[in-house]
Write a protein that holds these residues in place. Structure first.
Motif, short mmCIF file in Angstrom:
data_model
loop_
_atom_site.label_atom_id
_atom_site.label_comp_id
_atom_site.label_asym_id
_atom_site.label_seq_id
_atom_site.Cartn_x
_atom_site.Cartn_y
_atom_site.Cartn_z
N ASN A 1 -5.30 -5.93 -0.51
CA ASN A 1 -4.28 -5.84 0.30
C ASN A 1 -4.76 -4.61 1.46
O ASN A 1 -4.27 -4.90 2.44
N LYS B 1 6.29 -8.48 2.79
CA LYS B 1 4.96 -8.47 1.86
C LYS B 1 5.47 -8.57 0.53
O LYS B 1 5.96 -7.52 -0.13
N ASN B 2 5.19 -9.45 -0.28
CA ASN B 2 5.62 -9.71 -1.50
C ASN B 2 7.23 -9.50 -1.68
O ASN B 2 7.65 -8.66 -2.65
N ASN C 1 4.34 -12.62 3.90
CA ASN C 1 3.53 -12.93 2.66
C ASN C 1 4.42 -12.81 1.51
O ASN C 1 5.17 -11.98 1.33
N GLU D 1 -4.33 -18.37 -2.43
CA GLU D 1 -4.50 -17.33 -3.60
C GLU D 1 -4.67 -17.89 -4.97
O GLU D 1 -3.80 -18.73 -5.34
N ASN E 1 -6.88 -6.18 -10.21
CA ASN E 1 -5.47 -6.53 -10.44
C ASN E 1 -5.23 -7.04 -11.81
O ASN E 1 -4.25 -8.01 -12.06
C1 DGJ Z 1 0.35 -12.06 -4.46
C2 DGJ Z 1 0.26 -11.27 -3.14
O1 DGJ Z 1 0.50 -12.29 -2.19
C3 DGJ Z 1 -0.87 -10.39 -2.96
O2 DGJ Z 1 -1.01 -9.75 -1.55
C4 DGJ Z 1 -1.17 -9.81 -4.12
O3 DGJ Z 1 -0.26 -8.64 -4.02
C5 DGJ Z 1 -1.23 -10.45 -5.50
N1 DGJ Z 1 0.02 -11.10 -5.68
C6 DGJ Z 1 -1.50 -9.31 -6.59
O4 DGJ Z 1 -2.62 -8.57 -6.78
#
Ligand code: DGJ
Length: 544
Positions: free
Chosen positions: A52, A119-120, A190, A342, A376
């Protein structure tokens, strides 16, 4: 005469190049299958998503190194509202310019992630002048009347401000990249949605919730439990009404931004999703996922309310194969291209690439691909060095030279793919005139997976993708898997025999380059792929 003809052909070739280079990236759908076209040709995104906070020029060297090591052809990386408009109305695109220039040097395409209102689900990437001004940019209100963290999709000023910044970004891209198409796709926000409350209960939301469901939504989103065919959200969707309403409100907000951005520069756009569990029976929201996001059950609402968004895409972080497979099934639709922007960057996720690309997915990208000292885990890998990218690099390395062909075959419906399940069981793939059985843990000579499994297969790590290029011809890309072919359909009952099995690879220009022919021990027990992914070109005959 000869020279003239040569010249004419040269002009023709040049004209085709000119036309295709000027063509914007776009998503095409044919008979329910999809392809992303870049410069006029199918493009499979062998992607890598940076962390991020890697969206600054000083961070890029650590990103590029990992992208190169991963053999990725596409980098997904944020562009944050806070960084391009730190002061209202004053735009700074210096990071974008550096990024695009470096991507060109590295011959990597870009997919930009617009981190803005959400974002999240949260406001962290909004500029300071937005995120603390609750009057002008209101947050949602929960059922008890309490203001919560998440901004309301009914905030007209918020939408106006976000849209203005996004349009400025798209204008800038058009000006600086409109001819080159280094940036091929844009994610709008996001992982949207809201945790902790199913919807907004603020005055504007309350008013809208009492209105009839728009006809476009009714047409694309059926009620899980049939209610009235028209009417208010509650009348039509019953226990799902609040989630569906919030989904519509967020999708509509995103649509306004995407539509305005595409009006100035028409790049393909998508949304990503923090998943709800696709492997369990559907039930109304119970604080178990972010309500309002493009979860598998409400893709229809996104299609209806956000037609300028091409794809609703899953972010996969579950390590359980049953959940991963269920998610791929649900997001792979005739009206929605499969795209995994992702997926966790630990080794166990690499094999999923075979299933995504095999199913004709337009792209796949592990998350957290850069060399910052940040992991993460438990979502992804513990290590953030070369060992993290290696499993992905192996697979990308074999797909990359043939990515264009693969995209074309996918669009023609010739490709299939699978990955090893946690149950380690064999799987079958139905092909035209053939059934392929894919098994795992086998040694290359003989069949003793149960008694004496292959070294290096303690954890599931196999996968296979296949393209049927002719009636009895296949290209197979696989790793730690065995494939066997059985005649089926009109050929059922006949005996199969390999006519020729070539190991080799495509050269990047569509030409197959053979390295050697497999025969004898190498084919007697099926075609066995080891730890290093390989490409085989197979022709099989039958007799009776
Ligand atoms: C999903 C999000 O879209 C990402 O930006 C990131 O926060 C991941 N989760 C966790 O690492």
């Amino acid at each position: 005469m000869k020279t003239t003809r040569k010249l004419m052909l040269g002009c023709l070739a040049a004209a085709i190049t000119c036309v295709s280079a000027a063509e914007l990236p776009r998503l095409v759908t044919k008979d329910g299958r999809h392809a992303l076209l870049v410069d006029g040709a199918p493009y499979v995104m062998l992607g890598a998503q940076a962390h991020n906070s890697s969206n600054y020029p000083a961070a890029l060297p650590q990103v590029w190194q990992a992208v190169a090591d991963a053999q990725a052809n596409t980098l997904e990386i944020p562009v944050a509202w806070e960084q391009i408009e730190p002061v209202e109305g004053k735009f700074d695109f210096s990071y974008v310019d550096t990024l695009v220039a470096q991507a060109r040097e590295k011959n990597v395409r870009l997919l930009l992630l617009w981190f803005a209102t959400w974002k999240n689900t949260g406001p962290s990437y909004m500029p300071e002048w937005v995120k603390f001004d609750n009057r002008r940019f209101p947050r949602m209100v929960d059922k008890g009347g309490k203001t919560i963290y998440c901004h309301t999709p009914f905030g007209e000023e918020t939408l106006k401000a976000d849209r203005k910044a996004f349009v400025a970004l798209m204008e800038h891209l058009k000006r600086t990249d409109g001819e080159r198409h280094t940036v091929i796709m844009v994610q709008v926000q996001n992982e949207v949605g809201t945790y902790g409350t199913v919807r907004d209960y603020g005055p504007a939301a309350q008013k809208a919730f009492a209105q009839p469901v728009p006809a476009a939504v009714l047409a694309k989103q059926k009620a899980p439990v049939p209610g009235k065919s028209t009417g208010t959200w509650t009348e039509v969707y019953g226990d799902y009404a609040e989630q569906y309403f919030h989904t519509w409100a967020i999708a509509r907000y995103i649509e306004e931004i995407a539509k305005a951005g595409r009006a100035v520069y028409d790049l393909p756009m998508f949304v990503n999703n923090a998943l709800r569990d696709a492997s369990v029976p559907l039930a109304p929201w119970k604080d178990n996922f972010a309500s309002g996001g493009p979860t598998y059950d409400v893709i229809g609402i996104y299609k209806a309310a956000a037609p300028h968004i091409d794809v609703a895409a899953p972010d996969i972080y579950s390590h359980e194969s049953v959940k991963v497979a269920a998610t791929l099934d649900k997001f792979h639709r005739a009206d929605n291209a499969l795209f995994v922007p992702e997926i966790g960057n630990s080794a166990d996720f690499a094999r999923v690439a075979f299933a995504v690309l095999g199913r004709g997915g337009i792209g796949f990208a592990p998350f957290g691909i850069d060399y910052f000292d940040f992991s993460n885990y438990p979502l992804g890998a513990k290590a953030t060095d070369g060992t993290m990218v290696e499993p992905f690099a192996q697979i990308y390395g074999v797909f990359r030279p043939m990515a264009k062909q693969w995209g074309q075959w996918a669009l023609e419906g010739r490709t299939h793919g699978t990955f090893e399940g946690d149950d380690r069981k064999p799987q079958q793939i139905a092909l035209r005139g053939w059934t392929a059985t894919v098994s795992y843990r086998e040694r290359q000579f003989g069949s003793q997976a149960e008694k004496d499994p292959m070294e290096g297969t303690d954890k599931p790590n196999g996968g296979l993708a296949i393209a049927q290029t002719g009636d009895n011809e296949f290209i197979v890309v696989a790793q730690r898997a065995r494939i066997k072919f059985e005649p089926a359909g009109q050929q059922a009952g006949r005996t199969a025999l390999y006519a020729r099995v070539e190991e080799g690879q495509y050269d990047g220009n569509g030409q197959w380059v053979m390295a050697r022919v497999w025969n004898g021990d190498q084919t007697d027990y099926g075609l066995n792929f080891g730890a290093q992914p390989l490409v085989l070109k197979i022709k099989i005959g039958t007799y009776q």
